[in-house]
Design an enzyme around this catalytic site. Structure first.
Site, PDB file in Angstrom:
ATOM      1  N   HIS A 148       0.880  -0.778  -0.663  1.00 21.81           N
ATOM      2  CA  HIS A 148      -0.379   0.168  -0.432  1.00 21.81           C
ATOM      3  C   HIS A 148       0.803   1.737   0.112  1.00 21.81           C
ATOM      4  CE1 HIS A 148      -3.596  -2.663   1.912  1.00 21.81           C
ATOM      5  NE2 HIS A 148      -3.122  -3.132   0.558  1.00 21.81           N
TER       6      HIS A 148
ATOM      7  N   HIS B 133      -9.398  -2.014  -5.241  1.00 17.72           N
ATOM      8  CA  HIS B 133      -8.877  -2.229  -3.780  1.00 17.72           C
ATOM      9  C   HIS B 133      -7.391  -3.016  -4.602  1.00 17.72           C
ATOM     10  CE1 HIS B 133      -5.996  -2.106  -0.306  1.00 17.72           C
ATOM     11  NE2 HIS B 133      -5.640  -3.359  -0.964  1.00 17.72           N
TER      12      HIS B 133
ATOM     13  N   ASP C 290      -3.587  -3.051  -5.335  1.00 17.32           N
ATOM     14  CA  ASP C 290      -2.230  -4.091  -4.937  1.00 17.32           C
ATOM     15  C   ASP C 290      -1.333  -3.723  -5.838  1.00 17.32           C
ATOM     16  OD1 ASP C 290      -3.003  -3.967  -2.275  1.00 17.32           O
ATOM     17  OD2 ASP C 290      -4.913  -5.391  -3.174  1.00 17.32           O
TER      18      ASP C 290
ATOM     19  N   HIS D 214      -1.788 -10.784  -4.794  1.00 17.02           N
ATOM     20  CA  HIS D 214      -0.724 -10.673  -5.278  1.00 17.02           C
ATOM     21  C   HIS D 214       1.018 -11.721  -5.381  1.00 17.02           C
ATOM     22  CE1 HIS D 214      -1.042  -7.255  -2.927  1.00 17.02           C
ATOM     23  NE2 HIS D 214      -1.152  -8.175  -1.491  1.00 17.02           N
TER      24      HIS D 214
END
Ligand SMILES: [Zn+2]
Length: 311
Positions: free
Chosen positions: A78, A234, A238, A261
């Site tokens: 972040h 979001h 990321d 991720h």
């Protein structure tokens, strides 16, 4: 005039809890010289320096960690997203614990405070990583395709097995303005039923209703959403953070279907190892329009159900 590199103008300090470790951690974001990149400094571990680079990528299960030897900086995504979103190339980030504080679960507190302190332009040109042919990574039905483009665009689709989330698609050109307004405020999220399992694995020890959207059977447990599609936004946040590990701002259209991720890290690794798929250049070095147009038809291939047309 080519775009120049940037750095925060002054120190910016935070204190907060680490999402996974549950520890209280202090952090200082400091200016840094041109071409020094983003470097984390563990002040509690002999001032070990850990560069934000794909070369030092550690675990990427629930968040992105960097490691050098046994020294780790976890949950970097972040803060890296905020820096990347603000076009900041160089910063020194001192922290006295193993994890970047989660704050409110978004990048907004970082963005607001860094902008308040000011951003300084350095007398050296930014070098962009320009994709020159498509690069794709896949894991089962999850897939990310990056195609050549003269700006960073992100199209992100999620399909979450929960009625409060479901299918969402976000498409945006990641300009600084668009990032600050429509991506940085989007908070991280988790399902209530996953929280117990994560805690048993020693994760999410610092998680609370103050730093993540928690989705229970009836819907979001903590107040209202900042955007109807905050969950997908979001994921873009990321992605922008994980792309910072390329160590140069990417110019490409990144189209992701159910990424995360791990797949972001795989994309970064695939790009870096595909040496013929990119070149470095300044903001003045653009691909010919015909070259960009050559791959435009691939945009719809990955997301046939979403009817997505990113600007
Ligand atoms: Zn996140």
């Amino acid at each position: 005039m080519a775009q120049n590199q940037k750095t925060p103008a002054g120190p910016v300090e935070f204190e907060g809890v680490g999402l996974h470790s549950g520890k209280r951690i202090g952090i200082r974001i400091l200016p840094a010289a041109a071409d020094s990149g983003i470097v984390f400094v563990r002040t509690d571990e002999g001032r070990t320096e850990i560069r934000a680079s794909h070369r030092l990528l550690g675990a990427s299960d629930y968040s992105t960690a960097l490691c050098r030897g046994s020294v780790v900086v976890a949950t970097v995504e972040h803060l890296l997203s905020a820096l990347h979103g603000l076009s900041i190339d160089n910063a020194r980030i001192e922290l006295d614990g193993p994890e970047v504080p989660i704050l409110d679960g978004s990048a907004r507190p970082f963005v607001d405070r860094i902008r308040e302190a000011g951003i300084r332009t350095l007398p050296r040109a930014r070098r962009f990583l320009m994709l020159t042919r498509p690069v794709r990574v896949q894991a089962g039905e999850r897939e990310i395709l990056a195609i050549p483009d003269n700006a960073l665009h992100a199209t992100y689709a999620i399909d979450f097995p929960h009625p409060a989330i479901g299918c969402q698609t976000v498409a945006a050109e990641i300009t600084e303005e668009a990032y600050v307004e429509s991506i940085a405020p989007a908070r991280t999220f988790c399902l209530l039923r996953d929280v117990e399992a994560m805690r048993r694995s020693g994760l999410a020890l610092g998680g609370s209703l103050d730093n993540a959207l928690v989705v229970g059977d009836e819907g979001v447990l903590n107040g209202s959403l900042r955007f109807p599609d905050e969950f997908a936004r979001h994921k873009v946040l990321d992605l922008v953070g994980d792309l910072a590990l390329l160590e140069a701002p990417l110019r490409a259209h990144v189209i992701a279907f159910k990424g995360g991720h791990k797949l972001h890290a795989a994309l970064v690794g695939r790009i870096m190892s595909s040496r013929t798929a990119w070149s470095l250049g300044t903001s003045d070095d653009l691909l010919p329009d015909a070259r960009v147009a050559e791959f435009a038809h691939l945009k719809d291939r990955l997301l046939p159900h979403a009817a997505v047309h990113a600007g």
